[in-house]
Design a protein around this motif. Structure first.
Motif, PDB file in Angstrom:
ATOM      1  N   GLU A   1       0.931  -1.217   0.023  1.00  0.00           N
ATOM      2  CA  GLU A   1      -0.078  -0.105  -0.153  1.00  0.00           C
ATOM      3  C   GLU A   1       0.916   1.244   0.093  1.00  0.00           C
ATOM      4  OE1 GLU A   1      -2.447  -3.114   1.625  1.00  0.00           O
ATOM      5  OE2 GLU A   1      -0.395  -2.496   1.914  1.00  0.00           O
TER       6      GLU A   1
ATOM      7  N   TRP B   1       0.290   1.621  -6.387  1.00  0.00           N
ATOM      8  CA  TRP B   1      -0.244   0.756  -5.834  1.00  0.00           C
ATOM      9  C   TRP B   1      -1.762   0.599  -6.320  1.00  0.00           C
ATOM     10  CZ3 TRP B   1      -0.034  -4.190  -5.012  1.00  0.00           C
ATOM     11  CH2 TRP B   1      -0.960  -4.966  -4.360  1.00  0.00           C
ATOM     12  N   ASN B   2      -2.569   1.811  -6.070  1.00  0.00           N
ATOM     13  CA  ASN B   2      -3.959   1.841  -6.314  1.00  0.00           C
ATOM     14  C   ASN B   2      -4.197   1.520  -7.742  1.00  0.00           C
ATOM     15  OD1 ASN B   2      -4.888   2.297  -3.762  1.00  0.00           O
ATOM     16  ND2 ASN B   2      -4.634   4.489  -3.883  1.00  0.00           N
TER      17      ASN B   2
ATOM     18  N   VAL C   1      -3.749  -1.740  -8.505  1.00  0.00           N
ATOM     19  CA  VAL C   1      -4.733  -2.759  -8.149  1.00  0.00           C
ATOM     20  C   VAL C   1      -6.305  -2.669  -9.205  1.00  0.00           C
ATOM     21  CG1 VAL C   1      -6.826  -2.532  -6.302  1.00  0.00           C
ATOM     22  CG2 VAL C   1      -4.697  -2.541  -5.756  1.00  0.00           C
ATOM     23  N   ASN C   2      -6.267  -1.336  -9.712  1.00  0.00           N
ATOM     24  CA  ASN C   2      -7.213  -1.317 -10.533  1.00  0.00           C
ATOM     25  C   ASN C   2      -6.813  -2.144 -11.999  1.00  0.00           C
ATOM     26  OD1 ASN C   2      -8.622   0.662  -9.091  1.00  0.00           O
ATOM     27  ND2 ASN C   2      -7.561   2.222 -10.056  1.00  0.00           N
TER      28      ASN C   2
ATOM     29  N   GLU D   1      -7.703  -5.675 -11.060  1.00  0.00           N
ATOM     30  CA  GLU D   1      -9.148  -6.066 -10.838  1.00  0.00           C
ATOM     31  C   GLU D   1      -9.609  -6.025 -12.400  1.00  0.00           C
ATOM     32  OE1 GLU D   1     -12.669  -6.828  -9.449  1.00  0.00           O
ATOM     33  OE2 GLU D   1     -10.929  -6.983  -8.496  1.00  0.00           O
TER      34      GLU D   1
ATOM     35  N   ALA E   1       2.791  -9.177  -5.625  1.00  0.00           N
ATOM     36  CA  ALA E   1       1.704  -8.498  -5.635  1.00  0.00           C
ATOM     37  C   ALA E   1       0.494  -9.109  -6.077  1.00  0.00           C
ATOM     38  CB  ALA E   1       1.893  -7.023  -6.776  1.00  0.00           C
TER      39      ALA E   1
ATOM     40  N   TYR F   1      -2.943  -9.430  -3.695  1.00  0.00           N
ATOM     41  CA  TYR F   1      -4.097  -8.678  -4.089  1.00  0.00           C
ATOM     42  C   TYR F   1      -5.174  -9.985  -4.246  1.00  0.00           C
ATOM     43  CZ  TYR F   1      -7.952  -6.450  -6.643  1.00  0.00           C
ATOM     44  OH  TYR F   1      -9.181  -5.870  -6.917  1.00  0.00           O
ATOM     45  N   HIS F   2      -4.776 -10.705  -5.348  1.00  0.00           N
ATOM     46  CA  HIS F   2      -5.902 -11.739  -5.761  1.00  0.00           C
ATOM     47  C   HIS F   2      -6.137 -13.085  -4.523  1.00  0.00           C
ATOM     48  CE1 HIS F   2      -6.456 -10.609  -9.589  1.00  0.00           C
ATOM     49  NE2 HIS F   2      -4.925 -10.656  -9.793  1.00  0.00           N
TER      50      HIS F   2
END
Length: 301
Positions: A116, A121-122, A125-126, A129, A147, A151-152
């Motif tokens: 984070e 990072w954000n 993540v996008n 996803e 990572a 995340y997953h």
């Protein structure tokens, strides 16, 4: 079959000297064959070197491959000319409405940070996803693999006592998996990192399968059971001199570090390193492209 790359990309000249089968876009579009569309998020500092390494491995396939590179919008790399990014790279905003057959997310020199705390990072993540619905199969390398596991699958990383750097022996424990089809039971590959993921948590996760093991380096290959995600903890894309460059860089910074393990002939840093992992790297990428991407992706998205 060829790999389709921009005519003026610097990696092209290197690959042509190696007799890699390349094709320009104009010629490729006249062929009545549906090419695979691969997206590469290149997080490595030396972007041009990484481009060459990945394109080389993607080229070893009977399939025509079209590649788009993207860079982060929320972080500006300091090690690449802005003109190179403007000419050869897109951003996630440019491609998020598209669908891709495959996605590759590289490693990045941010291991010392919590996920984070990473500037982009954000954004990452996008992208991860988005890949759930817009990508057939994703391949993650080194920190990218960590990572993805975080995340997953909620699996965190931890600091090692010392950096793992060198060539390590891996033993297959799931030799029938399609990703390792044709791979030797024992093989050697490069690892270079300060952190590890929680391998016990990986082994116990019902959605993940570990394909190999190493007493010193841990597993190299981890796949999701739905084949959507492939995690490679090492750097099979590395050139013969990549670990040498890292070693010399660390020495120049005054970091106390041992020479890479089992890397230099006779453990002599004055001797030129040898590539022991080239065939394994080609095979793993070829298997991913064929079995996880080509055989699974729809003809029309």
């Amino acid at each position: 079959m060829p790999i389709n790359v921009p005519k003026q990309l610097p990696a092209r000249a290197i690959l042509e000297k190696e007799n890699i089968f390349l094709m320009e876009t104009d010629r490729a579009t006249t062929q009545d064959i549906r090419p695979l569309k691969i997206l590469i998020l290149n997080l490595m500092p030396d972007k041009e070197r990484t481009e060459t390494q990945l394109l080389r491995l993607l080229s070893n396939s009977p399939l025509q491959v079209m590649v788009d590179f993207i860079h982060t919008e929320t972080y500006q790399s300091k090690n690449v000319q802005k003109s190179h990014l403007e000419k050869f790279y897109l951003t996630f905003s440019d491609i998020k409405s598209k669908r891709y057959d495959g996605l590759i997310i590289t490693g990045a020199p941010v291991e010392h940070l919590k996920f984070e705390e990473v500037d982009y990072w954000n954004e990452l993540v996008n992208i991860m996803e988005w890949s759930k619905t817009h990508v057939t199969s994703s391949l993650y390398i080194c920190w990218g693999a960590q990572a993805a596991l975080y995340y997953h699958y909620g699996i965190n990383k931890f600091e090692r006592d010392k950096k793992i750097s060198g060539i390590y022996v891996q033993r297959l424990i799931n030799p029938t998996n399609k990703l390792v089809r044709g791979l030797n039971d024992v093989f050697r590959v490069p690892h270079s990192r300060y952190t590890d993921s929680d391998y016990q948590a990986i082994a116990q996760h019902h959605d993940l399968t570990i394909l190999d093991e190493s007493d010193e380096a841990g597993p190299l290959l981890i796949v999701s059971n739905d084949e959507k995600n492939v995690m490679i903890t090492g750097h099979i894309e590395y050139d013969a001199d990549s670990l040498l460059r890292e070693y010399e860089r660390d020495l120049a910074k005054g970091i106390t570090i041992h020479p890479p393990h089992n890397y230099f002939p006779n453990n002599d840093p004055n001797q030129a390193p040898i590539n022991y992992w080239r065939s394994e790297a080609y095979l793993i990428f070829s298997n991913w492209l064929n079995y996880f991407v080509y055989q699974e992706t729809p003809y029309t998205w």
